[in-house]
Design an enzyme around this catalytic site. Sequence first.
Site, PDB file in Angstrom:
ATOM      1  N   GLY A 176       0.845  -1.190   0.000  1.00  0.00           N
ATOM      2  CA  GLY A 176       0.000   0.000   0.000  1.00  0.00           C
ATOM      3  C   GLY A 176       0.880   1.239   0.000  1.00  0.00           C
ATOM      4  O   GLY A 176       2.067   1.155   0.344  1.00  0.00           O
TER       5      GLY A 176
ATOM      6  N   CYS B 268       5.393  -5.859   1.488  1.00  0.00           N
ATOM      7  CA  CYS B 268       5.695  -4.425   1.518  1.00  0.00           C
ATOM      8  C   CYS B 268       4.995  -3.733   2.704  1.00  0.00           C
ATOM      9  O   CYS B 268       5.374  -3.953   3.839  1.00  0.00           O
ATOM     10  CB  CYS B 268       5.337  -3.802   0.171  1.00  0.00           C
ATOM     11  SG  CYS B 268       6.162  -2.233  -0.079  1.00  0.00           S
ATOM     12  N   TYR B 269       3.924  -2.966   2.467  1.00  0.00           N
ATOM     13  CA  TYR B 269       3.226  -2.334   3.595  1.00  0.00           C
ATOM     14  C   TYR B 269       2.778  -3.396   4.600  1.00  0.00           C
ATOM     15  O   TYR B 269       2.887  -3.222   5.815  1.00  0.00           O
ATOM     16  CB  TYR B 269       2.010  -1.555   3.073  1.00  0.00           C
ATOM     17  CG  TYR B 269       1.225  -0.848   4.158  1.00  0.00           C
ATOM     18  CD1 TYR B 269       1.546   0.447   4.544  1.00  0.00           C
ATOM     19  CD2 TYR B 269       0.161  -1.486   4.798  1.00  0.00           C
ATOM     20  CE1 TYR B 269       0.824   1.088   5.545  1.00  0.00           C
ATOM     21  CE2 TYR B 269      -0.566  -0.849   5.794  1.00  0.00           C
ATOM     22  CZ  TYR B 269      -0.222   0.438   6.164  1.00  0.00           C
ATOM     23  OH  TYR B 269      -0.937   1.074   7.152  1.00  0.00           O
TER      24      TYR B 269
ATOM     25  N   HIS C 260       7.982  -7.356  -3.985  1.00  0.00           N
ATOM     26  CA  HIS C 260       6.676  -7.777  -4.519  1.00  0.00           C
ATOM     27  C   HIS C 260       6.792  -9.102  -5.276  1.00  0.00           C
ATOM     28  O   HIS C 260       7.164  -9.109  -6.442  1.00  0.00           O
ATOM     29  CB  HIS C 260       6.127  -6.692  -5.445  1.00  0.00           C
ATOM     30  CG  HIS C 260       5.696  -5.472  -4.703  1.00  0.00           C
ATOM     31  ND1 HIS C 260       4.451  -5.354  -4.144  1.00  0.00           N
ATOM     32  CD2 HIS C 260       6.366  -4.338  -4.389  1.00  0.00           C
ATOM     33  CE1 HIS C 260       4.356  -4.193  -3.524  1.00  0.00           C
ATOM     34  NE2 HIS C 260       5.506  -3.558  -3.653  1.00  0.00           N
TER      35      HIS C 260
ATOM     36  N   GLU D  53       4.475 -10.752  -6.483  1.00  0.00           N
ATOM     37  CA  GLU D  53       3.391 -10.893  -7.461  1.00  0.00           C
ATOM     38  C   GLU D  53       3.709 -10.272  -8.815  1.00  0.00           C
ATOM     39  O   GLU D  53       3.012 -10.523  -9.789  1.00  0.00           O
ATOM     40  CB  GLU D  53       2.096 -10.282  -6.896  1.00  0.00           C
ATOM     41  CG  GLU D  53       2.074  -8.763  -6.732  1.00  0.00           C
ATOM     42  CD  GLU D  53       2.732  -8.264  -5.448  1.00  0.00           C
ATOM     43  OE1 GLU D  53       3.518  -9.026  -4.852  1.00  0.00           O
ATOM     44  OE2 GLU D  53       2.477  -7.109  -5.067  1.00  0.00           O
TER      45      GLU D  53
ATOM     46  N   ASP E 108     -18.014 -10.302 -21.550  1.00  0.00           N
ATOM     47  CA  ASP E 108     -18.617 -10.683 -20.269  1.00  0.00           C
ATOM     48  C   ASP E 108     -20.089 -11.067 -20.417  1.00  0.00           C
ATOM     49  O   ASP E 108     -20.521 -12.109 -19.924  1.00  0.00           O
ATOM     50  CB  ASP E 108     -18.495  -9.549 -19.241  1.00  0.00           C
ATOM     51  CG  ASP E 108     -17.045  -9.158 -19.006  1.00  0.00           C
ATOM     52  OD1 ASP E 108     -16.154  -9.958 -19.366  1.00  0.00           O
ATOM     53  OD2 ASP E 108     -16.794  -8.069 -18.477  1.00  0.00           O
TER      54      ASP E 108
ATOM     55  N   LYS F  14     -10.949 -11.099 -15.795  1.00  0.00           N
ATOM     56  CA  LYS F  14     -11.210 -11.051 -17.241  1.00  0.00           C
ATOM     57  C   LYS F  14     -10.531 -12.213 -17.979  1.00  0.00           C
ATOM     58  O   LYS F  14     -11.137 -12.838 -18.847  1.00  0.00           O
ATOM     59  CB  LYS F  14     -10.677  -9.715 -17.778  1.00  0.00           C
ATOM     60  CG  LYS F  14     -11.099  -9.409 -19.183  1.00  0.00           C
ATOM     61  CD  LYS F  14     -12.465  -8.783 -19.175  1.00  0.00           C
ATOM     62  CE  LYS F  14     -12.945  -8.417 -20.528  1.00  0.00           C
ATOM     63  NZ  LYS F  14     -14.211  -7.673 -20.449  1.00  0.00           N
TER      64      LYS F  14
END
Length: 519
Positions: free
Chosen positions: A53, A84-85, A171, A173, A230, A375
């Site tokens: 964050g 991180c945060y 990170h 990710e 969608d 998505k």
Amino acid sequence: MDTILVLDFGGQYCHLISRRIRDLSVYAEILPHDTDLDKIEKISPKGIIFSGGPDSVYEPNSPKVKKDVFEFILKKKIPLLGICYGHHLIIQLLGGKIEPHERKEYGRTTLNVLHADSLFQSLDSEETVWMSHGDQIRQLPKGFKILATTDTCPIAAYENKDQSIFGVQFHPEVVHTLKGPVILENFISTIAQCKKEWKLGNWIENTINWIKQKVGPKNRVILGVSGGVDSSVTAILLHKALNDRLHCIFVNNGLLRKNEAEEVQERFKKKLGFKNFHYIDAEDFFLNKLKNIEDPEEKRKIIGHSFIELFEQTTKELEQLYPDIKFLAQGTIYPDRVETAATSKVAAKIKSHHNVTLPSNMKLELLEPLKDLYKDEVRKIGLKLGLDEELINRHPFPGPGLAVRCLGAVDKHKLDTLREADHILIEEIKKAGLYNELWQIFCVFIPVKTVGIMGDYRTYENICSIRAVQSKDAMTANFAKLDWELLDKIATRIINEVKGFNRVLYDITNKPPGTIEYE
Ligand code: XMP
């Protein structure tokens, strides 16, 4: 199903964490940082991740986790990973110290791995990771061990094995952390012991059964179809479950692209055999309401409201004919929901985006079969369900359609001119094999007249702007560096073949500072 819960502390990569985990076949869900305990207890997560964050944990109003939630995690020893945060917050809550560091660390960094086990199992002694932080842990609480360092960050990762708590300053990710997937896999499999139950094949079968059960043997469902991915995937799932008890409403608002209204009908009625596919030609209705309206926000609002008006009216008519209509389906996907509930303070309103949510006074029960999917997962499901790749890979098209690409007041003549140019552009881009490499490409009608020459004649016509961008998520975008020869060919065709344009411009604005659409 075994679930990893990601608590959102406002990090831009929050969705990425959850997507990466799902890619590893474990279900992940995001909730706001201050979610109540009873909600978390209901989910009963096998592991929890505190996201990154933008704040500093020592600032007075920085986001925190609820006290009873943190106590619950400790008491139950639910495996916890801070990023991180989140990495700082855990330490602060347990009595350690976080301080600003004089040097910010941003970008690729070498991580020195001190213990290549548990969270870092099968990592090398040096790994490339992605950092983005100004604060650092100065002091760990008792019971914690340092797992890794970098040149400027002495506590780049830690663990408390007894409590099953882990933290990483970097990170895992993002793709630049090369062994990120290995670290996440270690957390979800070795540490949190999740079963790999998130498989899209099972998802289709389960969802069709769920729809059948929820709707029951008699009731009917209404769904607005736009022709996009969608709503099309939602339609096919519902059709498989309910057959002709699904009623699709497709509104032609006069703002669609060339041939789109015909193509959508052809697909659903002919190819897929939908019997109750209700096409509403509302071109005049919309264009009348939009007459002389120049302000972009006003245009968006009129289009949104007109759609609701028509949809409600059609639903009422259908309800008269079919009193068993009890459900309203929507193609809402996971980011739509999570963004709506976003906790962050950042969401300054730039455009009143997004497709109208239908009115709450409709007495129908809401059905959102895609509500937990990203998505790319929707696309994979669409392919498995047999939707053609052309539709699956279609570029995003805004709800207000060509109205936001035809600047100022819109009318049929301008829209038709734009449709012709856009059609040529897409045709050439597809021919050049570039369509799938671009996030979006389209023409914009700029109602400013300039002088030109065609043969022996002077022309005085409008400007066509070509917008082509590359992007991962539409949050940021770069203009595409298309080949000059190709642009030359496209511009020449547009000017020669489309009456109404005599000049073509290529837009070289990135986002930010520009937006992708013009209005
Ligand atoms: P901007 O123009 O804000 O667009 O950079 C970001 C992405 O959102 C799409 N967009 C919309 N999509 N309804 C939609 O469904 C809208 O009102 C809308 N406005 C913009 C745009 O095409 C781009 O992909």
